[in-house]
Design a protein around this motif. Structure first.
Motif, PDB file in Angstrom:
ATOM      1  N   GLN B 227       8.464 -27.586  -9.852  1.00  0.00           N
ATOM      2  CA  GLN B 227       8.453 -27.625 -11.434  1.00  0.00           C
ATOM      3  C   GLN B 227       8.669 -26.480 -12.221  1.00  0.00           C
ATOM      4  N   ALA B 228       7.837 -25.180 -11.561  1.00  0.00           N
ATOM      5  CA  ALA B 228       8.304 -23.731 -12.177  1.00  0.00           C
ATOM      6  C   ALA B 228       9.805 -23.541 -12.246  1.00  0.00           C
ATOM      7  N   PHE B 229      10.253 -24.014 -11.049  1.00  0.00           N
ATOM      8  CA  PHE B 229      11.779 -23.671 -10.855  1.00  0.00           C
ATOM      9  C   PHE B 229      12.638 -24.480 -12.166  1.00  0.00           C
ATOM     10  N   ILE B 230      12.314 -25.578 -12.127  1.00  0.00           N
ATOM     11  CA  ILE B 230      12.733 -26.676 -13.161  1.00  0.00           C
ATOM     12  C   ILE B 230      12.737 -26.274 -14.509  1.00  0.00           C
ATOM     13  N   PHE B 231      11.602 -25.858 -14.967  1.00  0.00           N
ATOM     14  CA  PHE B 231      11.291 -25.346 -16.394  1.00  0.00           C
ATOM     15  C   PHE B 231      12.181 -24.247 -16.669  1.00  0.00           C
ATOM     16  N   SER B 232      12.134 -23.006 -15.436  1.00  0.00           N
ATOM     17  CA  SER B 232      12.905 -21.933 -15.954  1.00  0.00           C
ATOM     18  C   SER B 232      14.228 -22.153 -15.842  1.00  0.00           C
ATOM     19  N   ILE B 233      14.798 -23.116 -15.078  1.00  0.00           N
ATOM     20  CA  ILE B 233      16.440 -23.343 -14.996  1.00  0.00           C
ATOM     21  C   ILE B 233      16.945 -24.070 -16.153  1.00  0.00           C
ATOM     22  N   LEU B 234      16.173 -24.978 -16.692  1.00  0.00           N
ATOM     23  CA  LEU B 234      16.578 -25.629 -17.841  1.00  0.00           C
ATOM     24  C   LEU B 234      16.552 -24.776 -18.997  1.00  0.00           C
ATOM     25  N   ALA B 235      15.548 -23.819 -19.093  1.00  0.00           N
ATOM     26  CA  ALA B 235      15.412 -23.043 -20.059  1.00  0.00           C
ATOM     27  C   ALA B 235      16.577 -22.081 -20.201  1.00  0.00           C
ATOM     28  N   THR B 236      17.026 -21.793 -18.890  1.00  0.00           N
ATOM     29  CA  THR B 236      18.369 -20.528 -18.570  1.00  0.00           C
ATOM     30  C   THR B 236      19.529 -21.726 -19.009  1.00  0.00           C
ATOM     31  N   MET B 237      19.531 -22.877 -18.761  1.00  0.00           N
ATOM     32  CA  MET B 237      20.680 -23.615 -18.969  1.00  0.00           C
ATOM     33  C   MET B 237      20.885 -23.871 -20.669  1.00  0.00           C
ATOM     34  N   TYR B 238      19.638 -23.760 -21.348  1.00  0.00           N
ATOM     35  CA  TYR B 238      19.766 -24.341 -22.787  1.00  0.00           C
ATOM     36  C   TYR B 238      20.241 -22.947 -23.565  1.00  0.00           C
ATOM     37  N   ILE B 239      19.603 -21.617 -22.861  1.00  0.00           N
ATOM     38  CA  ILE B 239      20.167 -20.514 -23.453  1.00  0.00           C
ATOM     39  C   ILE B 239      21.427 -20.024 -23.285  1.00  0.00           C
ATOM     40  N   ALA B 240      22.031 -20.596 -22.082  1.00  0.00           N
ATOM     41  CA  ALA B 240      23.534 -20.292 -21.740  1.00  0.00           C
ATOM     42  C   ALA B 240      24.430 -21.222 -22.549  1.00  0.00           C
TER      43      ALA B 240
END
Lengths: 75, 247
Positions: B227-240
């Protein structure tokens, strides 16, 4: 007819039906990933990451149903 | 059979009531857990970074492998070199959420991320960063123009623009609910299994819920990481996504 009883019924049905669809979806997702891994073992690392990401999206749907059932049951 | 109130264990307890200008700023155990998690993130990462051994060992090894995996996934695959400056932000999100999740598994501790207020504030920070990077990269009008792509019939635009705007707000909402529901559900399942032991009051039945509780506990460690990974990877994808050029 007791409205509180309907709330409990709705809570149970919410997570039950939510988990039904999510389970089917997750099964298809993992099955297809394994198919892809068996066909091309060299990209299995990328496939695994993508699968886990996809699972998180699918799982979230069941969790929305769970939140709704919590709201209905623990009022 | 006495009532077992499961939800009580998931409510934060107020340790020190505090009210500033009508805003409730009470110190609850969730707040204390956030402090502990932040302190642990700071201490472990700074210590691991200061070690500077050429061949990593112990703490440095753990942190270095995690950070290099995150860097490979986030920077190389999603953000690209021009947005690499966002990596510290998303990596900090990952470590903070991971520590919050893992601390909740220790008995007598509280999971800060199983409180909707905590996850919602994290999601709002991500939302603000996403909008800010979009405006910074394309300018205010350039960014707003992305909601209405060229070459699309005006009749479709009437439907598309509101959907695009709603989806911008739906993203952080889904982010917050996903983390909150995952952590709450996981801890509730463990509580239900332990509650079964108290409900049955039978030595012969007790080992089975206990074994299930231990298995769920192990699964929760995995879920905390994911879940920590999912939250941060989704944040990364939104920023990108916000920073990339019009497609």
């Amino acid at each position: 007819m007791d409205p509180v009883g309907f709330a409990y019924l709705g809570g149970g049905l919410s997570i039950g039906l939510g988990a039904l669809g999510t389970g089917i979806g997750m099964g298809i997702l993992v099955g297809k990933t394994v198919e892809g891994m068996a066909r091309q073992p060299e990209v299995s690392g990328l496939l695994r990451t993508t699968m886990i990401l996809g699972i998180a999206f699918v799982e979230a749907l069941a969790l929305y149903a769970l939140v709704i059932s919590f709201l209905l049951i623990f009022k | 059979m006495e009532d077992i109130h499961l939800m009580e264990h998931l409510q934060p307890h107020i340790l020190y009531p505090l009210k500033i200008a009508g805003i409730d700023l009470s110190i609850s155990n969730a707040v204390v857990m956030i402090w502990i998690a932040s302190a642990l993130v700071f201490i472990t990462l700074v210590l691991a970074g200061r070690m500077g051994r050429l061949v990593p060992k112990g703490l440095q090894n753990v942190m270095e492998s995690m950070v290099s995996y995150l860097k490979q996934t986030f920077v190389t695959e999603i953000l690209g070199e021009e947005n690499a400056g966002w990596f510290p932000f998303v990596a900090t999100l990952f470590f903070f959420i991971l520590y919050c999740n893992l601390l909740g598994l220790i008995p007598k501790m509280f999971t800060a991320t199983s409180n909707i207020n905590v996850t919602a504030s994290l999601a709002i920070v991500v939302f603000l960063c996403t909008q800010a990077v979009g405006i910074y990269k394309h300018g205010l009008f350039g960014y707003l123009k992305r909601f209405a792509p060229k070459g699309i019939h005006p009749a479709i635009l009437v439907i598309m623009v509101p959907i695009e705007i709603i989806s911008q707000f739906a993203k952080p909402f889904a982010l917050a609910i996903r983390l909150f529901a995952n952590m709450t559900a996981g801890h509730l399942v463990i509580l239900v299994f332990i509650g079964m032991i108290i409900m049955f009051k039978n030595v012969l039945i007790a080992p089975f819920p206990l074994a299930m509780a231990v298995a769920m506990m192990a699964f929760e460690i995995f879920v905390s990481l994911i879940q920590a990974f999912i939250f941060s990877i989704l944040a990364t994808m939104y920023i990108a996504e916000a920073s990339h050029a019009e497609h």
